[in-house]
Design a protein around this motif. Structure first.
Motif, PDB file in Angstrom:
ATOM      1  N   UNK A  89      50.531  53.961  42.573  1.00 28.05           N
ATOM      2  CA  UNK A  89      51.630  53.036  42.347  1.00 28.05           C
ATOM      3  C   UNK A  89      51.818  52.780  40.846  1.00 28.05           C
ATOM      4  N   UNK A  90      52.930  52.134  40.513  1.00 31.12           N
ATOM      5  CA  UNK A  90      53.307  51.942  39.112  1.00 31.12           C
ATOM      6  C   UNK A  90      52.215  51.291  38.264  1.00 31.12           C
ATOM      7  N   UNK A  91      51.535  50.230  38.743  1.00 29.44           N
ATOM      8  CA  UNK A  91      50.500  49.617  37.894  1.00 29.44           C
ATOM      9  C   UNK A  91      49.343  50.554  37.560  1.00 29.44           C
ATOM     10  N   UNK A  92      49.222  51.661  38.302  1.00 31.02           N
ATOM     11  CA  UNK A  92      48.179  52.652  38.024  1.00 31.02           C
ATOM     12  C   UNK A  92      48.743  53.862  37.290  1.00 31.02           C
ATOM     13  N   UNK A  93      50.010  53.801  36.877  1.00 31.24           N
ATOM     14  CA  UNK A  93      50.581  54.853  36.045  1.00 31.24           C
ATOM     15  C   UNK A  93      51.263  55.982  36.779  1.00 31.24           C
ATOM     16  N   UNK A  94      51.310  55.919  38.131  1.00 31.21           N
ATOM     17  CA  UNK A  94      51.977  56.965  38.928  1.00 31.21           C
ATOM     18  C   UNK A  94      51.375  58.349  38.727  1.00 31.21           C
ATOM     19  N   UNK A  95      50.121  58.417  38.275  1.00 32.28           N
ATOM     20  CA  UNK A  95      49.446  59.702  38.231  1.00 32.28           C
ATOM     21  C   UNK A  95      49.063  60.088  39.664  1.00 32.28           C
ATOM     22  N   UNK A  96      48.612  61.311  39.860  1.00 29.44           N
ATOM     23  CA  UNK A  96      48.099  61.723  41.156  1.00 29.44           C
ATOM     24  C   UNK A  96      46.633  61.317  41.266  1.00 29.44           C
ATOM     25  N   UNK A  97      46.253  60.782  42.412  1.00 26.15           N
ATOM     26  CA  UNK A  97      44.868  60.333  42.565  1.00 26.15           C
ATOM     27  C   UNK A  97      43.869  61.475  42.392  1.00 26.15           C
ATOM     28  N   UNK A  98      44.267  62.709  42.713  1.00 26.41           N
ATOM     29  CA  UNK A  98      43.361  63.846  42.599  1.00 26.41           C
ATOM     30  C   UNK A  98      43.128  64.282  41.152  1.00 26.41           C
ATOM     31  N   UNK A  99      43.913  63.747  40.218  1.00 25.52           N
ATOM     32  CA  UNK A  99      43.782  64.126  38.812  1.00 25.52           C
ATOM     33  C   UNK A  99      43.039  63.086  37.988  1.00 25.52           C
ATOM     34  N   UNK A 100      42.750  61.962  38.585  1.00 24.43           N
ATOM     35  CA  UNK A 100      42.161  60.858  37.829  1.00 24.43           C
ATOM     36  C   UNK A 100      40.668  60.747  38.102  1.00 24.43           C
ATOM     37  N   UNK A 101      39.845  60.781  37.053  1.00 25.80           N
ATOM     38  CA  UNK A 101      38.400  60.583  37.249  1.00 25.80           C
ATOM     39  C   UNK A 101      38.107  59.127  37.598  1.00 25.80           C
ATOM     40  N   UNK A 102      36.975  58.896  38.226  1.00 31.16           N
ATOM     41  CA  UNK A 102      36.596  57.534  38.605  1.00 31.16           C
ATOM     42  C   UNK A 102      36.012  56.749  37.447  1.00 31.16           C
ATOM     43  N   UNK A 103      35.494  57.470  36.432  1.00 29.12           N
ATOM     44  CA  UNK A 103      34.864  56.791  35.306  1.00 29.12           C
ATOM     45  C   UNK A 103      34.822  57.746  34.118  1.00 29.12           C
ATOM     46  N   UNK A 104      34.272  57.270  33.011  1.00 27.61           N
ATOM     47  CA  UNK A 104      34.240  58.081  31.796  1.00 27.61           C
ATOM     48  C   UNK A 104      33.339  59.300  31.927  1.00 27.61           C
ATOM     49  N   UNK A 105      32.270  59.178  32.720  1.00 28.26           N
ATOM     50  CA  UNK A 105      31.382  60.321  32.908  1.00 28.26           C
ATOM     51  C   UNK A 105      32.108  61.471  33.603  1.00 28.26           C
ATOM     52  N   UNK A 106      32.869  61.137  34.653  1.00 26.47           N
ATOM     53  CA  UNK A 106      33.616  62.161  35.372  1.00 26.47           C
ATOM     54  C   UNK A 106      34.717  62.767  34.504  1.00 26.47           C
ATOM     55  N   UNK A 107      35.154  62.015  33.483  1.00 26.50           N
ATOM     56  CA  UNK A 107      36.256  62.487  32.640  1.00 26.50           C
ATOM     57  C   UNK A 107      35.830  63.565  31.658  1.00 26.50           C
ATOM     58  N   UNK A 108      34.514  63.759  31.499  1.00 20.36           N
ATOM     59  CA  UNK A 108      34.054  64.729  30.513  1.00 20.36           C
ATOM     60  C   UNK A 108      34.447  66.151  30.911  1.00 20.36           C
ATOM     61  N   UNK A 109      34.817  66.919  29.929  1.00 22.29           N
ATOM     62  CA  UNK A 109      35.320  68.274  30.160  1.00 22.29           C
ATOM     63  C   UNK A 109      34.246  69.173  30.794  1.00 22.29           C
ATOM     64  N   UNK A 110      34.643  69.890  31.827  1.00 21.78           N
ATOM     65  CA  UNK A 110      33.770  70.879  32.466  1.00 21.78           C
ATOM     66  C   UNK A 110      34.337  72.259  32.162  1.00 21.78           C
ATOM     67  N   UNK A 111      33.600  73.111  31.446  1.00 22.80           N
ATOM     68  CA  UNK A 111      34.153  74.429  31.085  1.00 22.80           C
ATOM     69  C   UNK A 111      34.300  75.319  32.311  1.00 22.80           C
ATOM     70  N   UNK A 112      35.170  76.312  32.222  1.00 23.74           N
ATOM     71  CA  UNK A 112      35.340  77.229  33.348  1.00 23.74           C
ATOM     72  C   UNK A 112      34.147  78.166  33.471  1.00 23.74           C
ATOM     73  N   UNK A 113      33.997  78.732  34.637  1.00 22.60           N
ATOM     74  CA  UNK A 113      32.989  79.778  34.827  1.00 22.60           C
ATOM     75  C   UNK A 113      33.572  81.078  34.303  1.00 22.60           C
ATOM     76  N   UNK A 114      32.915  81.673  33.337  1.00 24.38           N
ATOM     77  CA  UNK A 114      33.422  82.908  32.742  1.00 24.38           C
ATOM     78  C   UNK A 114      32.892  84.093  33.534  1.00 24.38           C
ATOM     79  N   UNK A 115      33.773  84.887  34.040  1.00 27.27           N
ATOM     80  CA  UNK A 115      33.383  86.073  34.800  1.00 27.27           C
ATOM     81  C   UNK A 115      34.523  87.061  34.798  1.00 27.27           C
ATOM     82  N   UNK A 116      34.478  87.990  35.695  1.00 26.67           N
ATOM     83  CA  UNK A 116      35.539  88.990  35.769  1.00 26.67           C
ATOM     84  C   UNK A 116      36.841  88.332  36.168  1.00 26.67           C
ATOM     85  N   UNK A 117      37.944  88.676  35.473  1.00 26.40           N
ATOM     86  CA  UNK A 117      39.225  88.075  35.755  1.00 26.40           C
ATOM     87  C   UNK A 117      39.831  88.577  37.045  1.00 26.40           C
TER      88      UNK A 117
END
Length: 577
Positions: free
Chosen positions: A549-577
């Motif tokens: 909803x608007x007070x939460x910024x109308x972002x998608x819930x699946x894109x929002x971390x629950x806290x700062x720890x979850x917000x930390x960048x996770x690099x991709x797994x590098x392998x064969x494309x």
């Protein structure tokens, strides 16, 4: 330092290194030119529908030059664009899709740093949301605002003046010929709206958050300094990669507090309340809706620009631009926050500036402000239990406190069909209510600035209280209450308001009430049925099912971390494309 791109081009797995270098050679990129250098992804969001972002077709070359001069290697990439003039029913939902485009393009490819080319309303926040989610060094570059037009000897600005002349046209004060002449003259160059609408507001927010070079947010699209800013942005982002100066180090809780204070001082768009909340949320930072009023208590309006004032962005730039505004506002800001230069904003914006003739008419001081009341009022009450917003500086003073009877529109098409009918039972004291236009219902379009009924326009009425669960253009003005939450389509109290119900607005008390007992509201809600979803498939359905909803910024819930720890960048797994 070890570059992230080295996982692709200097990997211990010889087969992977061969594959990736060979793919680059196929496009004419010699490994000797880029291996070991910071690879800068330049994310371009122009297309032939987006006149605001179109200058980036040329500006990108200046960014590339800056990257090369600083010892980096530029790779231009393209994302979806969000031309607000054309996207229906709402460009807001595509802000989130743009953020996903940016985030996943960065995460999955050999990129060390990022330049984000923005302008039109949703590209600025969408790009910042994506950049925040991966937290690699990043800078934004705006295309700049378009020039003001000229109509019958008067300066006119696309956006605010359009709404004013539209009212005059409906009231019979403008002929068909004059209306067509205005169409030809109001928007005659590329770039964003030349007023303090959402585009100018969000560029200002980006600079305040440290995501845009100081002083660059308010340069006109047509000015040569815009090209120099492009080159400087390319140079600086390479340095930021070497310094590991990432969005999470710049966009801190204190920086968001500064941005919200600046929002009040410039009379910025109500849309910023959605966008800043969404950007912060990607970093695990929560901004309660009440903060937009609490943190700006006592901050006056010190910028005399449309829609809250008289002047244009060209005038603003000539008066010193955002650099001067922040300098005047510094006593109320946390000056220890970092700029993208690596210096504190106290150092960057505290430096002496040249004098600007007659500049005080456009950018005033805290001691002698343009208006005492500014910022967003966060309204709460039984009609908006989770809150609603209104821009104080744009409200007619006589409507700060108002009581009127509701005139209900159950949707946008119905409103358009009925608003100018001679049979509409409405007076200047009525409260116009538009519902079923929120994020879940329709993606939250800019429908909230409900037109004044034609018969009232002919009587000279130019403002009245209007309420909706939609948004409005940042270039609009008036006593317009927006972002009512919860929205009607999910069972918010807005859903059960009836024609003739009394509604009370008290801006001084931040109150919005429906004059009904709790028992009557509960009874009506018990008999209310939720309508069928509008969208059956595809991204609009995904948005409707996951939009906050608007007070939460109308972002998608699946894109929002629950806290700062979850917000930390996770690099991709590098392998064969």
């Amino acid at each position: 330092m070890k570059l992230r791109s080295s996982e692709w081009f200097e990997n211990e797995n010889a087969e992977l290194t061969f594959q990736h270098r060979s793919a680059m050679r196929a496009m004419g990129h010699d490994p000797e030119s880029f291996v070991g250098k910071p690879i800068i992804g330049i994310f371009n969001a122009w297309n032939d529908f987006n006149s605001c972002n179109y200058p980036h077709k040329e500006l990108v070359e200046h960014v590339k030059r800056g990257v090369l001069l600083a010892g980096g290697y530029p790779i231009e990439m393209h994302t979806i664009s969000t031309p607000a003039d054309f996207m229906k029913p709402s460009d807001l939902m595509y802000r989130n899709l743009l953020s996903m485009d940016v985030e996943e393009s960065i995460r999955s490819q050999p990129i060390d740093g990022v330049v984000l080319l923005c302008e039109c309303d949703k590209t600025v926040p969408g790009q910042l949301m994506g950049a925040a989610s991966v937290d690699l060094p990043a800078l934004q570059l705006a295309a700049g605002h378009r020039s003001s037009g000229s109509f019958r000897g008067k300066t006119v600005n696309y956006g605010t003046d359009l709404w004013k002349y539209s009212d005059d046209y409906k009231a019979g004060l403008l002929s068909d010929e004059e209306w067509q002449e205005l169409e030809k003259s109001i928007s005659c160059s590329l770039g964003g709206c030349p007023v303090m609408g959402t585009a100018s507001t969000m560029k200002s927010m980006s600079e305040m958050l440290g995501m845009m070079l100081p002083g660059s947010s308010s340069i006109p699209a047509t000015h040569a300094s815009r090209k120099m800013a492009a080159e400087a942005t390319g140079r600086r982002v390479v340095e930021m990669v070497r310094e590991n100066l990432t969005p999470s180090r710049l966009m801190t809780e204190e920086a968001f507090r500064n941005a919200i204070k600046l929002l009040a001082a410039i009379g910025g768009s109500t849309n910023a309340a959605l966008h800043l909340t969404a950007i912060a949320g990607r970093l695990g930072i929560r901004i309660p809706i009440e903060s937009y009023e609490e943190w700006t208590e006592g901050i006056p309006l010190i910028v005399n620009l449309q829609p809250s004032g008289l002047h244009s962005m060209d005038d603003f730039y000539k008066a010193g631009g955002l650099r001067k505004v922040v300098r005047n506002l510094l006593p109320l800001l946390d000056s220890d926050c970092l700029s993208c230069t690596g210096e504190t904003i106290g150092v960057v914006y505290g430096r002496a500036m040249p004098g600007f003739p007659d500049a005080d008419e456009i950018i005033s001081t805290l001691d002698a402000p343009f208006k005492d009341k500014s910022g967003l009022a966060i309204l709460k009450g039984n009609l908006a239990p989770s809150g609603a917003v209104i821009k104080k500086s744009a409200v007619s003073p006589e409507l700060f406190k108002h009581r009127g009877q509701a005139v209900i529109f159950d949707g946008y098409e119905e409103m358009l069909d009925r608003i100018d009918s001679d049979d509409l039972d409405v007076t200047a004291e009525s409260v116009l209510v538009l519902r079923n236009c929120g994020p879940v219902a329709m993606g939250m379009p800019e429908w909230g600035s409900i037109p004044i009924p034609e018969k009232l326009l002919k009587q000279g009425v130019r403002d009245m209280v209007r309420i909706s669960d939609a948004r409005m253009s940042g270039t609009s003005y008036g006593a317009v209450i927006l972002h009512v939450a919860p929205e009607a389509v999910i069972g918010g109290p807005l859903a059960i308001v009836q024609d003739g119900d009394w509604i009370e607005l008290d801006l001084e008390r931040s109150s919005l009430r429906l004059d009904l007992s709790d028992a009557e509201i509960a009874s009506r809600l018990a008999n209310w049925s939720r309508p069928e979803p509008m969208h059956k498939r595809g991204y609009p359905r995904l948005f409707a099912e996951h939009a906050l909803q608007a007070p939460e910024g109308c972002d998608l819930d699946i894109l929002r971390p629950n806290n700062k720890e979850e917000a930390k960048f996770v690099p991709p797994i590098v392998g064969r494309g």
